[in-house]
Design a protein around this motif. Structure first.
Motif, PDB file in Angstrom:
ATOM      1  N   ARG A  42      34.952 -11.153  46.976  1.00 33.14           N
ATOM      2  CA  ARG A  42      34.349 -11.893  48.081  1.00 33.14           C
ATOM      3  C   ARG A  42      33.566 -13.111  47.654  1.00 33.14           C
ATOM      4  O   ARG A  42      33.648 -14.159  48.270  1.00 33.14           O
ATOM      5  CB  ARG A  42      33.447 -10.962  48.884  1.00 33.14           C
ATOM      6  CG  ARG A  42      34.218  -9.844  49.570  1.00 33.14           C
ATOM      7  CD  ARG A  42      33.288  -8.883  50.220  1.00 33.14           C
ATOM      8  NE  ARG A  42      32.527  -8.225  49.161  1.00 33.14           N
ATOM      9  CZ  ARG A  42      31.552  -7.382  49.366  1.00 33.14           C
ATOM     10  NH1 ARG A  42      31.172  -7.103  50.582  1.00 33.14           N
ATOM     11  NH2 ARG A  42      30.926  -6.817  48.358  1.00 33.14           N
ATOM     12  N   THR A  99      31.755 -15.605  44.378  1.00 39.50           N
ATOM     13  CA  THR A  99      31.872 -16.049  42.993  1.00 39.50           C
ATOM     14  C   THR A  99      30.959 -15.238  42.073  1.00 39.50           C
ATOM     15  O   THR A  99      31.385 -14.794  41.008  1.00 39.50           O
ATOM     16  CB  THR A  99      31.527 -17.548  42.890  1.00 39.50           C
ATOM     17  OG1 THR A  99      32.414 -18.270  43.732  1.00 39.50           O
ATOM     18  CG2 THR A  99      31.646 -18.041  41.470  1.00 39.50           C
ATOM     19  N   GLY A 146      38.690 -19.029  40.891  1.00 40.35           N
ATOM     20  CA  GLY A 146      39.473 -19.318  42.093  1.00 40.35           C
ATOM     21  C   GLY A 146      40.765 -18.521  42.141  1.00 40.35           C
ATOM     22  O   GLY A 146      41.196 -18.065  43.207  1.00 40.35           O
ATOM     23  N   CYS A 147      41.366 -18.329  40.991  1.00 43.37           N
ATOM     24  CA  CYS A 147      42.591 -17.535  40.900  1.00 43.37           C
ATOM     25  C   CYS A 147      42.324 -16.081  41.286  1.00 43.37           C
ATOM     26  O   CYS A 147      43.106 -15.468  42.011  1.00 43.37           O
ATOM     27  CB  CYS A 147      43.142 -17.628  39.484  1.00 43.37           C
ATOM     28  SG  CYS A 147      44.696 -16.781  39.253  1.00 43.37           S
ATOM     29  N   LYS A 166      39.872 -15.029  43.235  1.00 44.14           N
ATOM     30  CA  LYS A 166      39.598 -15.035  44.678  1.00 44.14           C
ATOM     31  C   LYS A 166      40.884 -15.084  45.487  1.00 44.14           C
ATOM     32  O   LYS A 166      41.014 -14.416  46.510  1.00 44.14           O
ATOM     33  CB  LYS A 166      38.740 -16.246  45.055  1.00 44.14           C
ATOM     34  CG  LYS A 166      37.279 -16.071  44.844  1.00 44.14           C
ATOM     35  CD  LYS A 166      36.553 -17.308  45.376  1.00 44.14           C
ATOM     36  CE  LYS A 166      35.079 -17.221  45.161  1.00 44.14           C
ATOM     37  NZ  LYS A 166      34.390 -18.423  45.652  1.00 44.14           N
ATOM     38  N   ALA A 167      41.845 -15.881  45.032  1.00 38.49           N
ATOM     39  CA  ALA A 167      43.094 -16.041  45.766  1.00 38.49           C
ATOM     40  C   ALA A 167      43.978 -14.794  45.704  1.00 38.49           C
ATOM     41  O   ALA A 167      44.701 -14.496  46.652  1.00 38.49           O
ATOM     42  CB  ALA A 167      43.865 -17.242  45.216  1.00 38.49           C
ATOM     43  N   ARG A 168      43.899 -14.045  44.607  1.00 33.14           N
ATOM     44  CA  ARG A 168      44.829 -12.931  44.412  1.00 33.14           C
ATOM     45  C   ARG A 168      44.244 -11.556  44.684  1.00 33.14           C
ATOM     46  O   ARG A 168      44.989 -10.595  44.785  1.00 33.14           O
ATOM     47  CB  ARG A 168      45.363 -12.984  42.990  1.00 33.14           C
ATOM     48  CG  ARG A 168      46.198 -14.218  42.785  1.00 33.14           C
ATOM     49  CD  ARG A 168      46.844 -14.234  41.461  1.00 33.14           C
ATOM     50  NE  ARG A 168      47.706 -15.418  41.384  1.00 33.14           N
ATOM     51  CZ  ARG A 168      48.088 -15.974  40.284  1.00 33.14           C
ATOM     52  NH1 ARG A 168      47.707 -15.466  39.143  1.00 33.14           N
ATOM     53  NH2 ARG A 168      48.866 -17.034  40.304  1.00 33.14           N
ATOM     54  N   ASP A 169      42.933 -11.454  44.761  1.00 30.04           N
ATOM     55  CA  ASP A 169      42.309 -10.150  44.987  1.00 30.04           C
ATOM     56  C   ASP A 169      41.574 -10.167  46.314  1.00 30.04           C
ATOM     57  O   ASP A 169      40.541 -10.830  46.451  1.00 30.04           O
ATOM     58  CB  ASP A 169      41.338  -9.825  43.848  1.00 30.04           C
ATOM     59  CG  ASP A 169      40.783  -8.418  43.935  1.00 30.04           C
ATOM     60  OD1 ASP A 169      41.133  -7.694  44.891  1.00 30.04           O
ATOM     61  OD2 ASP A 169      40.000  -8.043  43.048  1.00 30.04           O
ATOM     62  N   PRO A 170      42.074  -9.425  47.301  1.00 33.45           N
ATOM     63  CA  PRO A 170      41.410  -9.438  48.611  1.00 33.45           C
ATOM     64  C   PRO A 170      40.015  -8.809  48.589  1.00 33.45           C
ATOM     65  O   PRO A 170      39.214  -9.061  49.481  1.00 33.45           O
ATOM     66  CB  PRO A 170      42.353  -8.631  49.505  1.00 33.45           C
ATOM     67  CG  PRO A 170      43.272  -7.912  48.604  1.00 33.45           C
ATOM     68  CD  PRO A 170      43.276  -8.612  47.285  1.00 33.45           C
ATOM     69  N   GLU A 188      38.624 -22.628  37.834  1.00 35.14           N
ATOM     70  CA  GLU A 188      40.016 -22.316  38.182  1.00 35.14           C
ATOM     71  C   GLU A 188      40.297 -20.827  38.022  1.00 35.14           C
ATOM     72  O   GLU A 188      40.982 -20.230  38.859  1.00 35.14           O
ATOM     73  CB  GLU A 188      40.975 -23.117  37.319  1.00 35.14           C
ATOM     74  CG  GLU A 188      41.051 -24.572  37.665  1.00 35.14           C
ATOM     75  CD  GLU A 188      41.995 -25.335  36.744  1.00 35.14           C
ATOM     76  OE1 GLU A 188      42.764 -24.699  36.001  1.00 35.14           O
ATOM     77  OE2 GLU A 188      41.953 -26.565  36.781  1.00 35.14           O
TER      78      GLU A 188
END
Length: 80
Positions: free
Chosen positions: A38, A40, A28-29, A31-35, A25
């Protein structure tokens, strides 16, 4: 007789699965918030905030299982 300490130990008996879920999680957080994030592996290896969270979660589990020295050592390794 079931005491609070017994319940506490039982609740931490299955923490192995929970910790991996929490770490997934966290990644994933990021990944979702930092463009710029790229992959994992890139996040796990290069983001110091993620390192801090990972070390904290493992050290906390050790501390709560009364493994005080390994918890301190892990915390020290994270700080160095």
């Amino acid at each position: 007789m079931i005491t609070a300490q017994t319940l506490d130990r039982k609740s931490y008996a299955n923490c192995g699965i929970a910790i991996w879920t929490l770490l997934r999680e966290d990644i994933g957080c990021v990944k979702a918030r930092d463009p710029a994030a790229r992959h994992t592996l890139e996040i796990v290896l290069t983001y110091p905030g993620v390192h801090a969270i990972i070390f904290y979660r493992f050290a906390n589990r050790l501390w709560k299982r009364n493994l005080r020295f390994p918890a301190r050592l892990l915390s020290w390794l994270d700080a160095s």
